[in-house]
Design a protein around this motif. Structure first.
Motif, PDB file in Angstrom:
ATOM      1  N   ASP A  10      -2.112 -13.299 -38.180  1.00 54.73           N
ATOM      2  CA  ASP A  10      -1.596 -14.638 -38.463  1.00 54.73           C
ATOM      3  C   ASP A  10      -2.619 -15.664 -37.947  1.00 54.73           C
ATOM      4  OD1 ASP A  10      -1.130 -15.056 -35.636  1.00 54.73           O
ATOM      5  OD2 ASP A  10       0.560 -13.686 -35.860  1.00 54.73           O
ATOM      6  N   GLU A  11      -2.411 -16.915 -38.372  1.00 56.18           N
ATOM      7  CA  GLU A  11      -3.367 -17.973 -38.030  1.00 56.18           C
ATOM      8  C   GLU A  11      -3.500 -18.181 -36.527  1.00 56.18           C
ATOM      9  OE1 GLU A  11      -3.350 -21.513 -41.096  1.00 56.18           O
ATOM     10  OE2 GLU A  11      -1.313 -20.981 -40.505  1.00 56.18           O
ATOM     11  N   TRP A  12      -2.395 -17.941 -35.804  1.00 56.32           N
ATOM     12  CA  TRP A  12      -2.433 -18.141 -34.363  1.00 56.32           C
ATOM     13  C   TRP A  12      -3.490 -17.230 -33.725  1.00 56.32           C
ATOM     14  CZ3 TRP A  12      -1.417 -20.730 -30.049  1.00 56.32           C
ATOM     15  CH2 TRP A  12      -1.401 -20.051 -28.837  1.00 56.32           C
ATOM     16  N   HIS A  13      -3.449 -15.930 -34.041  1.00 55.31           N
ATOM     17  CA  HIS A  13      -4.390 -15.003 -33.402  1.00 55.31           C
ATOM     18  C   HIS A  13      -5.807 -15.109 -33.958  1.00 55.31           C
ATOM     19  CE1 HIS A  13      -0.502 -13.123 -32.342  1.00 55.31           C
ATOM     20  NE2 HIS A  13      -1.151 -12.829 -31.220  1.00 55.31           N
ATOM     21  N   ASN A  14      -5.921 -15.439 -35.263  1.00 57.92           N
ATOM     22  CA  ASN A  14      -7.261 -15.466 -35.859  1.00 57.92           C
ATOM     23  C   ASN A  14      -7.977 -16.802 -35.592  1.00 57.92           C
ATOM     24  OD1 ASN A  14      -8.804 -13.524 -37.857  1.00 57.92           O
ATOM     25  ND2 ASN A  14      -9.275 -15.609 -38.549  1.00 57.92           N
ATOM     26  N   PHE A  15      -7.177 -17.878 -35.414  1.00 60.50           N
ATOM     27  CA  PHE A  15      -7.802 -19.207 -35.248  1.00 60.50           C
ATOM     28  C   PHE A  15      -7.297 -19.970 -34.021  1.00 60.50           C
ATOM     29  CE2 PHE A  15      -7.806 -18.783 -40.063  1.00 60.50           C
ATOM     30  CZ  PHE A  15      -9.133 -18.473 -40.156  1.00 60.50           C
ATOM     31  N   THR A  16      -5.996 -20.375 -34.050  1.00 59.81           N
ATOM     32  CA  THR A  16      -5.492 -21.357 -33.085  1.00 59.81           C
ATOM     33  C   THR A  16      -5.766 -20.931 -31.641  1.00 59.81           C
ATOM     34  OG1 THR A  16      -3.734 -21.696 -34.698  1.00 59.81           O
ATOM     35  CG2 THR A  16      -3.503 -22.841 -32.588  1.00 59.81           C
ATOM     36  N   ALA A  17      -5.340 -19.713 -31.288  1.00 64.98           N
ATOM     37  CA  ALA A  17      -5.517 -19.265 -29.902  1.00 64.98           C
ATOM     38  C   ALA A  17      -6.993 -19.114 -29.550  1.00 64.98           C
ATOM     39  CB  ALA A  17      -4.782 -17.939 -29.693  1.00 64.98           C
ATOM     40  N   LEU A  18      -7.840 -18.961 -30.574  1.00 70.96           N
ATOM     41  CA  LEU A  18      -9.282 -18.836 -30.342  1.00 70.96           C
ATOM     42  C   LEU A  18      -9.973 -20.205 -30.386  1.00 70.96           C
ATOM     43  CD1 LEU A  18      -9.947 -15.562 -32.357  1.00 70.96           C
ATOM     44  CD2 LEU A  18     -10.366 -15.869 -29.905  1.00 70.96           C
ATOM     45  N   ASN A  19      -9.149 -21.261 -30.212  1.00 72.28           N
ATOM     46  CA  ASN A  19      -9.694 -22.622 -30.103  1.00 72.28           C
ATOM     47  C   ASN A  19     -10.345 -23.093 -31.412  1.00 72.28           C
ATOM     48  OD1 ASN A  19     -10.073 -24.923 -28.547  1.00 72.28           O
ATOM     49  ND2 ASN A  19     -12.150 -24.300 -27.911  1.00 72.28           N
TER      50      ASN A  19
END
Ligand code: FA5
Length: 330
Positions: free
Chosen positions: A131-140
């Protein structure tokens, strides 16, 4: 006629005793027990016997039949049956069975994981559909960042209000590992990642990365570089070198590109293998790890690029064509 029958039994049994090999035994069987054999003839002759003598004759005929059949079965066991098919020549050269082997990429992955395992990294995993959280958001990587563009990703629809996609990097497993366990943490993660890149000799739309993450107190760039150098020595030999060039990744600060000096066609050359850096405090905060207390490094290397250098493979596409002429070389 009864006397004739007795004589037949004696002749048949004596001929059977003389059948010494499977071929002679088979000839005897056809002559006596076959469809047009003598015994069948005797059964047909039953109607020639006067009616009043028929029961006694029939009884005797049955006894003769059983005796002859029983004797044949015993003789067959003693002589054995003829071998089926052509004789087996044990001196003929045989056909060697095809022995399979692991795919060269699988072998490379096992070798790399083994090296990092010996350096104290345990293996972590994560899903390929992320999901976008693990692939992008949480990775800043904030929303609106060019890395999220549909042209650079394989999106797959939504779930729970988050867009899902095929992960573009194994850095997603950093987040999953930090969500699952508290520091200190030392993991490596290897797996497939997907990008809509144009295929050429060094790019494919599905490839593998090996990710490393070490979170502890007072981890520094020196730890990062010495870890990568140890890997280079263990995998490419004691002459291998590691070079870091300043770069940018949203999830590390400072960030660097990792080059390794390794033998390429007999000559030592610098080859770019991936990216690395110190984990950005924003990433630690996203997974509720206190950046004042904990620091860490991370790196992500392209597995195909490593395999290509290690085994002298000139084109990444050969790794996925499943051409046995290529695969059998390893
Ligand atoms: C990354 O993917 C970062 N996640 C690496 C990283 C991890 C940086 C942790 C910092 C901390 P990059 O996009 O440069 O970085 O890809 C890393 C490596 O993957 C490249 O150096 C290359 O070896 C390999 N790679 C990238 N794209 C392809 C491709 N299309 N085909 C084959 N290998 C590729």
């Amino acid at each position: 006629m009864l006397a004739e029958l007795e004589a037949y039994q004696a002749t048949a049994l004596s001929a059977l005793g003389g059948a010494a090999d499977p071929a002679a035994l088979e000839a005897w069987r056809i002559a006596h027990l076959g469809t047009n054999g003598t015994l069948k003839g005797w059964l047909q002759r039953l109607k020639e016997v006067p009616k009043d003598e028929r029961p006694a004759f029939g009884k005797r005929l049955n006894e003769v039949k059983s005796a002859v059949e029983g004797a044949f079965a015993a003789r067959r066991d003693a002589v054995g049956t003829a071998p089926k098919g052509p004789p087996l020549d044990l001196t003929e050269p045989g056909t060697a069975p095809t022995v399979g082997c692991r795919h060269i990429l699988t072998r490379t992955i096992d070798e790399i994981v083994d090296v990092f395992g010996r350096m104290g990294f345990s293996v972590a995993t994560g899903p390929e559909i992320e999901d976008e959280w693990h692939n992008f958001t949480a990775l800043n990587i904030p929303s609106g960042h060019p890395a999220r563009e549909p042209t650079d990703n394989f999106y797959m629809g939504e779930q729970g209000g988050l867009r899902r996609l095929l992960r573009t990097q194994t850095s997603t497993v950093q987040i999953r590992a930090m969500e699952a366990s508290r520091p200190p943490l030392k993991i490596c993660a290897v797996g497939r990642v997907y990008r809509p890149d144009t295929h050429d000799a060094t790019h494919f739309s599905m490839f593998h990365q090996i990710e490393g993450l070490y979170i502890d107190r007072d981890v520094s760039m020196v730890d990062l570089k010495s870890t990568l150098l140890q890997f280079a020595h263990a995998y490419f030999g004691p002459e291998a070198e590691v070079r870091m060039r300043p770069s940018f990744f949203p999830f590390t600060e400072p960030s660097a590109e990792v080059d390794m000096k390794m033998p390429v066609k007999g000559q030592w050359k610098w080859v770019e293998l991936g990216g690395c850096g110190m984990v950005d405090p924003a990433v630690l905060e996203a997974v509720k790890i206190d950046p004042e207390e904990w620091t860490g490094f991370a790196f992500g290397l392209g597995v195909e690029r490593i395999a290509m250098r290690k085994y002298g493979i000139g084109d990444i596409r050969w790794l996925f064509e499943n051409d046995l002429r290529f695969l059998r070389q390893f």
